[in-house]
Each structure stands twice: as C-alpha cells, then as structure tokens.
Design an enzyme around this catalytic site. Structure first.
Site, PDB file in Angstrom:
ATOM      1  N   LYS A 139       0.858  -1.193   0.000  1.00  0.00           N
ATOM      2  CA  LYS A 139       0.000   0.000   0.000  1.00  0.00           C
ATOM      3  C   LYS A 139       0.885   1.229   0.000  1.00  0.00           C
ATOM      4  O   LYS A 139       1.780   1.358   0.839  1.00  0.00           O
ATOM      5  CB  LYS A 139      -0.906  -0.021   1.225  1.00  0.00           C
ATOM      6  CG  LYS A 139      -2.052   0.970   1.132  1.00  0.00           C
ATOM      7  CD  LYS A 139      -2.997   0.804   2.297  1.00  0.00           C
ATOM      8  CE  LYS A 139      -2.510   1.611   3.487  1.00  0.00           C
ATOM      9  NZ  LYS A 139      -3.447   1.505   4.628  1.00  0.00           N
ATOM     10  N   LEU A 140       0.638   2.103  -0.961  1.00  0.00           N
ATOM     11  CA  LEU A 140       1.436   3.313  -1.116  1.00  0.00           C
ATOM     12  C   LEU A 140       0.697   4.509  -0.541  1.00  0.00           C
ATOM     13  O   LEU A 140      -0.521   4.645  -0.722  1.00  0.00           O
ATOM     14  CB  LEU A 140       1.695   3.582  -2.607  1.00  0.00           C
ATOM     15  CG  LEU A 140       2.306   2.434  -3.413  1.00  0.00           C
ATOM     16  CD1 LEU A 140       2.226   2.752  -4.906  1.00  0.00           C
ATOM     17  CD2 LEU A 140       3.751   2.199  -2.983  1.00  0.00           C
ATOM     18  N   LYS A 141       1.424   5.373   0.141  1.00  0.00           N
ATOM     19  CA  LYS A 141       0.840   6.631   0.609  1.00  0.00           C
ATOM     20  C   LYS A 141       0.736   7.571  -0.585  1.00  0.00           C
ATOM     21  O   LYS A 141       1.680   7.683  -1.378  1.00  0.00           O
ATOM     22  CB  LYS A 141       1.763   7.230   1.672  1.00  0.00           C
ATOM     23  CG  LYS A 141       1.194   8.393   2.423  1.00  0.00           C
ATOM     24  CD  LYS A 141       0.044   8.019   3.327  1.00  0.00           C
ATOM     25  CE  LYS A 141       0.493   7.187   4.512  1.00  0.00           C
ATOM     26  NZ  LYS A 141      -0.689   6.658   5.257  1.00  0.00           N
ATOM     27  N   ASP A 164      -3.349   4.803  -0.152  1.00  0.00           N
ATOM     28  CA  ASP A 164      -4.032   5.402   1.005  1.00  0.00           C
ATOM     29  C   ASP A 164      -3.725   6.893   1.022  1.00  0.00           C
ATOM     30  O   ASP A 164      -2.556   7.291   0.980  1.00  0.00           O
ATOM     31  CB  ASP A 164      -3.516   4.749   2.299  1.00  0.00           C
ATOM     32  CG  ASP A 164      -4.285   5.201   3.543  1.00  0.00           C
ATOM     33  OD1 ASP A 164      -5.186   6.045   3.426  1.00  0.00           O
ATOM     34  OD2 ASP A 164      -3.964   4.676   4.635  1.00  0.00           O
ATOM     35  N   ASN A 166      -5.241   9.096   3.401  1.00  0.00           N
ATOM     36  CA  ASN A 166      -5.497   9.671   4.733  1.00  0.00           C
ATOM     37  C   ASN A 166      -6.339  10.944   4.669  1.00  0.00           C
ATOM     38  O   ASN A 166      -6.068  11.911   5.387  1.00  0.00           O
ATOM     39  CB  ASN A 166      -4.185   9.955   5.473  1.00  0.00           C
ATOM     40  CG  ASN A 166      -3.480   8.686   5.914  1.00  0.00           C
ATOM     41  OD1 ASN A 166      -2.596   8.200   5.212  1.00  0.00           O
ATOM     42  ND2 ASN A 166      -3.886   8.121   7.029  1.00  0.00           N
ATOM     43  N   GLU A 189      -7.819   4.172  -0.573  1.00  0.00           N
ATOM     44  CA  GLU A 189      -8.287   4.265   0.810  1.00  0.00           C
ATOM     45  C   GLU A 189      -8.406   5.711   1.260  1.00  0.00           C
ATOM     46  O   GLU A 189      -7.468   6.495   1.104  1.00  0.00           O
ATOM     47  CB  GLU A 189      -7.291   3.510   1.713  1.00  0.00           C
ATOM     48  CG  GLU A 189      -7.629   3.563   3.193  1.00  0.00           C
ATOM     49  CD  GLU A 189      -6.684   2.669   4.009  1.00  0.00           C
ATOM     50  OE1 GLU A 189      -6.045   1.779   3.424  1.00  0.00           O
ATOM     51  OE2 GLU A 189      -6.578   2.877   5.221  1.00  0.00           O
ATOM     52  N   ASP A 214     -11.332   4.074   5.945  1.00  0.00           N
ATOM     53  CA  ASP A 214     -10.585   3.809   7.173  1.00  0.00           C
ATOM     54  C   ASP A 214     -11.131   4.740   8.257  1.00  0.00           C
ATOM     55  O   ASP A 214     -12.046   4.377   9.019  1.00  0.00           O
ATOM     56  CB  ASP A 214      -9.086   4.037   6.884  1.00  0.00           C
ATOM     57  CG  ASP A 214      -8.179   3.892   8.097  1.00  0.00           C
ATOM     58  OD1 ASP A 214      -8.680   3.687   9.208  1.00  0.00           O
ATOM     59  OD2 ASP A 214      -6.943   4.010   7.940  1.00  0.00           O
ATOM     60  N   LYS A 238      -9.824  -1.594  11.914  1.00  0.00           N
ATOM     61  CA  LYS A 238      -8.821  -1.533  12.966  1.00  0.00           C
ATOM     62  C   LYS A 238      -9.563  -1.639  14.288  1.00  0.00           C
ATOM     63  O   LYS A 238     -10.359  -0.748  14.613  1.00  0.00           O
ATOM     64  CB  LYS A 238      -8.057  -0.203  12.914  1.00  0.00           C
ATOM     65  CG  LYS A 238      -7.218  -0.010  11.652  1.00  0.00           C
ATOM     66  CD  LYS A 238      -6.578   1.359  11.617  1.00  0.00           C
ATOM     67  CE  LYS A 238      -5.724   1.528  10.365  1.00  0.00           C
ATOM     68  NZ  LYS A 238      -5.284   2.925  10.157  1.00  0.00           N
TER      69      LYS A 238
HETATM   70 MG    MG Z   1      -5.507   4.390   6.312  1.00  0.00          MG
END
Ligand code: MG
Length: 345
Positions: A139-141, A164, A166, A189, A214, A238
């Site tokens: 998974k890449l930011k 992802d 954020n 994400e 998320d 999570k």
């Molecule tokens: Mg995340």
C-alpha cells in the site's frame, strides 16, 4: 472470573527501527498506553499526537484513569463515556485476555478464526521503496500532487498495489483521482476527510477502483451508513479505531452482509495489539490482505516475542491462551515510563 479490584495502567516508550512519518514530522520512538487486568494485557492504539484521529496518548491515559477504569470497576457501562474508542479498546482487550487465559482459550478461537496464518501486507510511507520481501500486498501513501506518479513508479513491482490518502483530497479532486483507474489498484483508501461520505460516494460512482474507508468507519453503524450511501465497497477494520474487538467483528459482519469486503489494519502496535489484529484477520470473512507486517518492520525490541513473517510472506496466528503472546518482563521494566494502579473505591 474473580471480581477485579484494581487495574494497572502503564506507559512504555519503545524505540522504532525506522522513523515513522507522523503528520507533523517523524518520530523515532513510540509511546504506548498499556492496560493490565488480572493476567490480561490490553494495548491502546492512540498515537502520541492527535494526528490520525482525535485520540492521543495523554488523552487516552487520562480518560482511562479518570472515566473508564472507575466505571469498569464499578460495573458501569463504558458506553456512558462518548468516543475514546482506542482507550475503550485497550480496556476491552485486557479484560478479554484475562478471561480467555483463565479459560485456556485462544483469542483466535473466541474470534472464530479458521486459519493458522495470514498473509502479510505492508503500508509504505512517501518515498519508501518497495522492499524485496514476500509481502502479499503493498500500500502506497498518496496525496495531492504525489499520486499518479507515485503509483506509476511502483506499478512493475509484481505485488498487488493499493493506495491510502489519509483524507488529504477535496471534492474538487474527484477527476484527478479517476486517473488511478489506469493501474488496476485493489482500492483507494480514504481519499477524502472522514466525515465526507458524499465525496467518497461521488468518486465511487465513477471510479473502477474500489473505494476503501478507514477513518470514516468508527463503528458498525457508521460502516452501515457508508455502504448504504455508496461511499465504499471496502473497509479497513482496525479494532482500536472502532472501540475494540467486539465492535470490529460487528463491523466485519455488517460489511460482508452488504457484499463489501474487509481487511484488517493496525495502529503501529506492539506484539500485543499485533497478535489481536492477526487473530482477527484469520477469520474466514476477512477476505483481503491487510496492513499486517512482521514486528521487525517497526520494533527493534518488542514487548512480546516478535511476530515474524515466514518465507511465504505469512504471519502465524497465535494459538496460546488469550492473546497467545506474553509480555517480556525485562523489556517491560526497561521501557516503562510510568505506572498507575486504579483501585475500586
Ligand atoms: Mg488508512
């Protein structure tokens, strides 16, 4: 179970093997709040600063000692306290670990896990190269201005990719994010802020890349709302973020009932939280590879025996009673920064 008269709260500060890119600068150690109930341990996922969600180490410590543990010791409902899900999750984990150890039953069994190992995945920070290790998913930011090019650079790594953000994009970026459809990603994400389901639905209705949530999903009810709104097809579960393992199971069941898919993520946990996350990921209805990495990705010294990846890129599901991992007393003593025992009054 014997009635509990006291709960121990403990702060530990453990060194990281590599700097972790927090929202404001990088950190080289991780402070963690632990909860001990009888023979059981719980770990709080809150980070030192309120940069991922609003929870943070000092706040979790305070709400545990002042609000949650006294209620628990009095037999009152923790739901009287609003929010503070990571703190509640830590207390729940400790109580559950204590009970299951007394019963000689593993957490994996309690969670109705069916696998004895789960595939490892890795979440990379900006600029971090794809490692030459047998991960099953990378998974890449991404973020505004650092997205399509980032994905293109990793596209030939031979491992299924996801991204992802954020919550770093805005409504005006939907068009830009459609450019990710060229890469066959597993999911994008949390492209938009946690409370913006409308933008997520707008992207999901036009994109071939599944949208994963998320930060937006804090409970089974919010997962239900997101799916009903068409805001996602995938949910990152999570346990810390949703208030504990019981709610995490409810989230999984809610998403799967609506034909969505789930995977298990983490909060840079020590071996305690990692053991619980791996056990949850071993349920048969957790169909996607999660963010679960071996302990050695983060910890030079872990609180428990490390959970390591085998040559097939798999992590073992702890099978012993309770969490199935034991706190190492010497490590605990060496890295503890404070202890408080909250007693029933
Ligand atoms: Mg995340």
């Amino acid at each position: 179970m014997d009635s509990v008269d006291a709960v121990e709260l403990r702060r530990v500060r453990l060194p990281l093997v590599r700097p972790f890119a927090a929202a404001h600068g990088t950190v080289t150690e991780r402070e963690v709040v632990l909860v001990r109930v009888g023979d059981g341990w719980g770990e709080c996922g809150a980070l030192p600063e309120p940069t991922y969600t609003s929870e943070y180490v000092d706040g979790a410590w305070e709400v545990l000692r002042r609000d949650l543990v006294p209620r628990f010791l009095d037999g009152a409902a923790l739901s009287e306290v609003r929010g503070h899900r990571m703190a509640k999750a830590a207390l729940e984990m400790a109580v559950l670990d204590d009970r299951l150890r007394a019963e000689g039953r593993s957490l994996a069994s309690w969670l109705r896990a069916t696998r004895d190992r789960v595939p490892a995945g890795i979440a990379l920070g900006f600029g971090e190269p794809v490692p030459d290790e047998p991960y099953h998913r990378v998974k890449l930011k991404i973020g505004p201005g650092r997205d399509v090019d980032v994905v293109r650079a990793a596209a030939d790594c031979g491992v299924p990719l996801a991204v992802d953000a954020n919550g770093s994009y805005g409504r005006e970026d939907v068009e830009r994010l459609l450019g990710l459809d060229d890469f066959g990603l597993l999911f994008v994400e949390q492209p938009f802020p946690a409370d913006d389901l409308v933008s997520h639905a707008a992207l999901a209705s036009r994109s071939t890349t599944p949208v994963c949530l998320d930060e937006s999903v804090t409970s089974a009810a919010s997962a239900e709302s997101a799916l009903a709104a068409g805001a996602c097809r995938v949910v990152n579960v999570k346990p810390a973020r949703v208030g504990g393992l019981r709610e995490a199971v409810r989230v999984i069941e809610t998403v799967v009932a609506r034909s969505g898919q789930v995977w298990v993520g983490g909060m840079l946990e020590t071996g305690l939280g990692r053991a619980a996350n791996v056990a949850l990921a071993a349920r048969p209805d957790v169909a996607m590879v999660g963010d679960l990495s071996p302990s050695s990705r983060w910890w030079s010294v872990d609180l428990t025996a490390p959970i390591e990846m085998d040559a097939d890129g798999m992590l073992p599901v702890p099978a012993g009673p309770g969490l199935g991992v034991d706190v190492l007393p010497d490590v605990l003593a060496r890295f503890t920064t404070s202890v408080e025992v909250v007693k029933r009054t």
